[in-house]
Design a protein around this motif. Structure first.
Motif, PDB file in Angstrom:
ATOM      1  N   TRP A 145       6.810  30.214 -51.064  1.00 47.80           N
ATOM      2  CA  TRP A 145       7.086  29.621 -49.893  1.00 47.80           C
ATOM      3  C   TRP A 145       6.027  28.849 -49.323  1.00 47.80           C
ATOM      4  O   TRP A 145       6.219  27.835 -48.959  1.00 47.80           O
ATOM      5  CB  TRP A 145       7.337  30.675 -48.582  1.00 47.80           C
ATOM      6  N   TRP A 146       4.722  29.261 -49.203  1.00 51.06           N
ATOM      7  CA  TRP A 146       3.745  28.278 -48.976  1.00 51.06           C
ATOM      8  C   TRP A 146       3.473  26.944 -49.888  1.00 51.06           C
ATOM      9  O   TRP A 146       2.933  26.267 -49.321  1.00 51.06           O
ATOM     10  CB  TRP A 146       2.343  29.338 -49.002  1.00 51.06           C
ATOM     11  N   GLU A 147       3.628  27.169 -51.072  1.00 58.10           N
ATOM     12  CA  GLU A 147       3.809  26.003 -51.883  1.00 58.10           C
ATOM     13  C   GLU A 147       4.564  24.766 -51.385  1.00 58.10           C
ATOM     14  O   GLU A 147       3.759  23.695 -51.278  1.00 58.10           O
ATOM     15  CB  GLU A 147       4.102  26.163 -53.483  1.00 58.10           C
ATOM     16  N   GLN A 148       5.616  25.045 -50.722  1.00 58.47           N
ATOM     17  CA  GLN A 148       6.343  23.988 -50.372  1.00 58.47           C
ATOM     18  C   GLN A 148       6.022  23.356 -48.923  1.00 58.47           C
ATOM     19  O   GLN A 148       6.231  22.519 -48.361  1.00 58.47           O
ATOM     20  CB  GLN A 148       7.770  24.357 -50.181  1.00 58.47           C
ATOM     21  N   VAL A 149       5.059  24.530 -48.243  1.00 56.44           N
ATOM     22  CA  VAL A 149       4.755  24.026 -46.756  1.00 56.44           C
ATOM     23  C   VAL A 149       3.231  23.177 -46.936  1.00 56.44           C
ATOM     24  O   VAL A 149       3.344  22.234 -46.125  1.00 56.44           O
ATOM     25  CB  VAL A 149       4.375  25.485 -46.067  1.00 56.44           C
ATOM     26  N   ILE A 150       2.276  23.426 -47.748  1.00 54.55           N
ATOM     27  CA  ILE A 150       1.320  22.969 -47.694  1.00 54.55           C
ATOM     28  C   ILE A 150       0.854  22.294 -49.074  1.00 54.55           C
ATOM     29  O   ILE A 150      -0.302  21.621 -49.329  1.00 54.55           O
ATOM     30  CB  ILE A 150      -0.177  23.847 -47.503  1.00 54.55           C
ATOM     31  N   ASP A 151       1.770  22.107 -49.944  1.00 59.98           N
ATOM     32  CA  ASP A 151       1.441  21.484 -51.076  1.00 59.98           C
ATOM     33  C   ASP A 151       0.353  21.802 -51.906  1.00 59.98           C
ATOM     34  O   ASP A 151      -0.276  21.002 -52.512  1.00 59.98           O
ATOM     35  CB  ASP A 151       1.546  19.817 -50.938  1.00 59.98           C
ATOM     36  N   TYR A 152       0.279  23.092 -52.105  1.00 58.20           N
ATOM     37  CA  TYR A 152      -0.684  23.701 -53.065  1.00 58.20           C
ATOM     38  C   TYR A 152       0.299  24.109 -54.150  1.00 58.20           C
ATOM     39  O   TYR A 152       1.379  24.582 -54.005  1.00 58.20           O
ATOM     40  CB  TYR A 152      -1.420  24.655 -52.183  1.00 58.20           C
ATOM     41  N   HIS A 153      -0.326  24.479 -55.075  1.00 60.24           N
ATOM     42  CA  HIS A 153       0.203  25.026 -56.300  1.00 60.24           C
ATOM     43  C   HIS A 153      -0.534  26.080 -57.247  1.00 60.24           C
ATOM     44  O   HIS A 153      -1.610  26.334 -57.001  1.00 60.24           O
ATOM     45  CB  HIS A 153       0.665  23.868 -57.202  1.00 60.24           C
ATOM     46  N   GLU A 154       0.250  26.834 -58.149  1.00 58.34           N
ATOM     47  CA  GLU A 154      -0.434  27.778 -58.742  1.00 58.34           C
ATOM     48  C   GLU A 154      -1.387  27.093 -59.784  1.00 58.34           C
ATOM     49  O   GLU A 154      -0.748  26.164 -60.067  1.00 58.34           O
ATOM     50  CB  GLU A 154       0.704  28.786 -59.377  1.00 58.34           C
ATOM     51  N   ASN A 155      -2.139  27.889 -60.414  1.00 60.65           N
ATOM     52  CA  ASN A 155      -2.747  27.308 -61.567  1.00 60.65           C
ATOM     53  C   ASN A 155      -1.941  27.384 -63.011  1.00 60.65           C
ATOM     54  O   ASN A 155      -1.580  28.479 -63.416  1.00 60.65           O
ATOM     55  CB  ASN A 155      -3.984  28.277 -61.955  1.00 60.65           C
TER      56      ASN A 155
ATOM     57  N   ARG B  77       5.006  13.034 -41.738  1.00 61.59           N
ATOM     58  CA  ARG B  77       6.122  12.759 -40.640  1.00 61.59           C
ATOM     59  C   ARG B  77       5.375  13.324 -39.400  1.00 61.59           C
ATOM     60  O   ARG B  77       4.359  13.653 -39.191  1.00 61.59           O
ATOM     61  CB  ARG B  77       7.067  14.025 -41.039  1.00 61.59           C
ATOM     62  N   THR B  78       6.232  13.275 -38.395  1.00 58.25           N
ATOM     63  CA  THR B  78       5.890  13.587 -37.123  1.00 58.25           C
ATOM     64  C   THR B  78       5.643  15.426 -36.909  1.00 58.25           C
ATOM     65  O   THR B  78       6.445  16.037 -37.752  1.00 58.25           O
ATOM     66  CB  THR B  78       6.683  13.218 -35.753  1.00 58.25           C
ATOM     67  N   ARG B  79       5.062  15.728 -35.959  1.00 55.82           N
ATOM     68  CA  ARG B  79       5.080  17.218 -35.644  1.00 55.82           C
ATOM     69  C   ARG B  79       6.369  17.896 -35.435  1.00 55.82           C
ATOM     70  O   ARG B  79       6.581  18.791 -36.117  1.00 55.82           O
ATOM     71  CB  ARG B  79       4.083  17.473 -34.479  1.00 55.82           C
ATOM     72  N   ASP B  80       7.076  17.097 -34.908  1.00 53.61           N
ATOM     73  CA  ASP B  80       8.502  17.701 -34.578  1.00 53.61           C
ATOM     74  C   ASP B  80       9.504  17.749 -35.863  1.00 53.61           C
ATOM     75  O   ASP B  80      10.308  18.326 -36.057  1.00 53.61           O
ATOM     76  CB  ASP B  80       9.178  16.906 -33.270  1.00 53.61           C
ATOM     77  N   GLU B  81       9.301  16.760 -36.709  1.00 53.27           N
ATOM     78  CA  GLU B  81       9.832  16.636 -37.921  1.00 53.27           C
ATOM     79  C   GLU B  81       9.482  17.591 -38.934  1.00 53.27           C
ATOM     80  O   GLU B  81      10.322  18.288 -39.389  1.00 53.27           O
ATOM     81  CB  GLU B  81       9.696  15.172 -38.593  1.00 53.27           C
ATOM     82  N   GLU B  82       8.311  17.921 -38.806  1.00 53.99           N
ATOM     83  CA  GLU B  82       7.738  18.960 -39.631  1.00 53.99           C
ATOM     84  C   GLU B  82       8.242  20.417 -39.233  1.00 53.99           C
ATOM     85  O   GLU B  82       8.560  21.173 -39.940  1.00 53.99           O
ATOM     86  CB  GLU B  82       6.225  18.778 -39.665  1.00 53.99           C
ATOM     87  N   ILE B  83       8.141  20.539 -37.774  1.00 54.01           N
ATOM     88  CA  ILE B  83       8.850  21.640 -37.236  1.00 54.01           C
ATOM     89  C   ILE B  83      10.082  21.954 -37.879  1.00 54.01           C
ATOM     90  O   ILE B  83      10.412  23.227 -38.300  1.00 54.01           O
ATOM     91  CB  ILE B  83       8.736  21.784 -35.952  1.00 54.01           C
ATOM     92  N   GLU B  84      10.944  21.101 -37.654  1.00 54.21           N
ATOM     93  CA  GLU B  84      12.424  21.067 -38.068  1.00 54.21           C
ATOM     94  C   GLU B  84      12.342  21.486 -39.659  1.00 54.21           C
ATOM     95  O   GLU B  84      13.405  22.226 -40.063  1.00 54.21           O
ATOM     96  CB  GLU B  84      13.150  19.897 -37.820  1.00 54.21           C
ATOM     97  N   ARG B  85      11.676  20.735 -40.529  1.00 50.37           N
ATOM     98  CA  ARG B  85      11.653  21.090 -42.044  1.00 50.37           C
ATOM     99  C   ARG B  85      11.227  22.458 -42.251  1.00 50.37           C
ATOM    100  O   ARG B  85      11.914  22.980 -43.083  1.00 50.37           O
ATOM    101  CB  ARG B  85      10.421  19.947 -42.679  1.00 50.37           C
ATOM    102  N   LEU B  86      10.182  22.933 -41.632  1.00 52.57           N
ATOM    103  CA  LEU B  86       9.577  24.251 -41.870  1.00 52.57           C
ATOM    104  C   LEU B  86      10.813  25.310 -41.234  1.00 52.57           C
ATOM    105  O   LEU B  86      10.756  26.204 -42.005  1.00 52.57           O
ATOM    106  CB  LEU B  86       8.332  24.287 -41.258  1.00 52.57           C
ATOM    107  N   LEU B  87      11.346  25.109 -40.290  1.00 54.90           N
ATOM    108  CA  LEU B  87      12.382  25.974 -39.928  1.00 54.90           C
ATOM    109  C   LEU B  87      13.392  26.003 -40.644  1.00 54.90           C
ATOM    110  O   LEU B  87      14.185  27.157 -41.173  1.00 54.90           O
ATOM    111  CB  LEU B  87      12.889  25.537 -38.590  1.00 54.90           C
ATOM    112  N   GLY B  88      13.975  25.013 -41.251  1.00 57.12           N
ATOM    113  CA  GLY B  88      14.895  24.630 -42.450  1.00 57.12           C
ATOM    114  C   GLY B  88      14.413  25.547 -43.781  1.00 57.12           C
ATOM    115  O   GLY B  88      15.381  25.590 -44.434  1.00 57.12           O
TER     116      GLY B  88
END
Length: 130
Positions: free
Chosen positions: A21-31, A78-89
């Motif tokens: 889940w966090w990979e898609q939030v902060i664009d980090y990835h597994e080794n 993106r804007t703060r509000d756009e990111e909030i909507e993305r993460l809620l989604g």
């Protein structure tokens, strides 16, 4: 002599699912040389090219109180509000709205990940004029 932060650790009940889940939030990835698996007790994700990452560790107890340490995230494209909507989604839950706390266009929103760990969404650099 000083220390440096190696990684931030998050206790959770399902390290694999939460790391995904966090990979898609902060664009980090597994080794890719040490991939995370559903049965792993610990799952690590980090930024491309190395650096401080996030380690998710399985613990038997669930989260019961407010986090003492949390992430403050600033959207990059993106804007703060756009990111909030993305993460809620993608499964975040709304916790509190502190937009406008210091006047119009300021402040932040508190969200929680699927296991209830709080984090804040700040205004983007573009919104700050940076």
């Amino acid at each position: 002599m000083t220390s440096r932060i190696s990684h931030t650790t998050i206790d959770c009940t399902d390290p694999y699912q939460l790391s995904r889940w966090w990979e898609q939030v902060i664009d980090y990835h597994e080794n890719p040389d040490d991939p995370n698996e559903p049965d792993h007790e610990e799952c690590f994700i980090g930024p491309a090219g190395g650096g401080q990452g996030v380690l998710f560790i399985r613990v038997p107890e669930g989260k019961t109180v407010k986090n003492r340490v949390h992430f403050d995230l600033r959207p990059t494209d993106r804007t703060r509000d756009e990111e909030i909507e993305r993460l809620l989604g993608v499964g975040a839950t709304f916790v509190a709205d502190h937009r406008g706390i210091n006047g119009p266009g300021s402040g932040w929103v508190v969200l929680a990940d699927p296991e209830g760990n709080e984090f804040c969404i700040l205004r983007s650099d573009a919104e700050l004029g940076n």
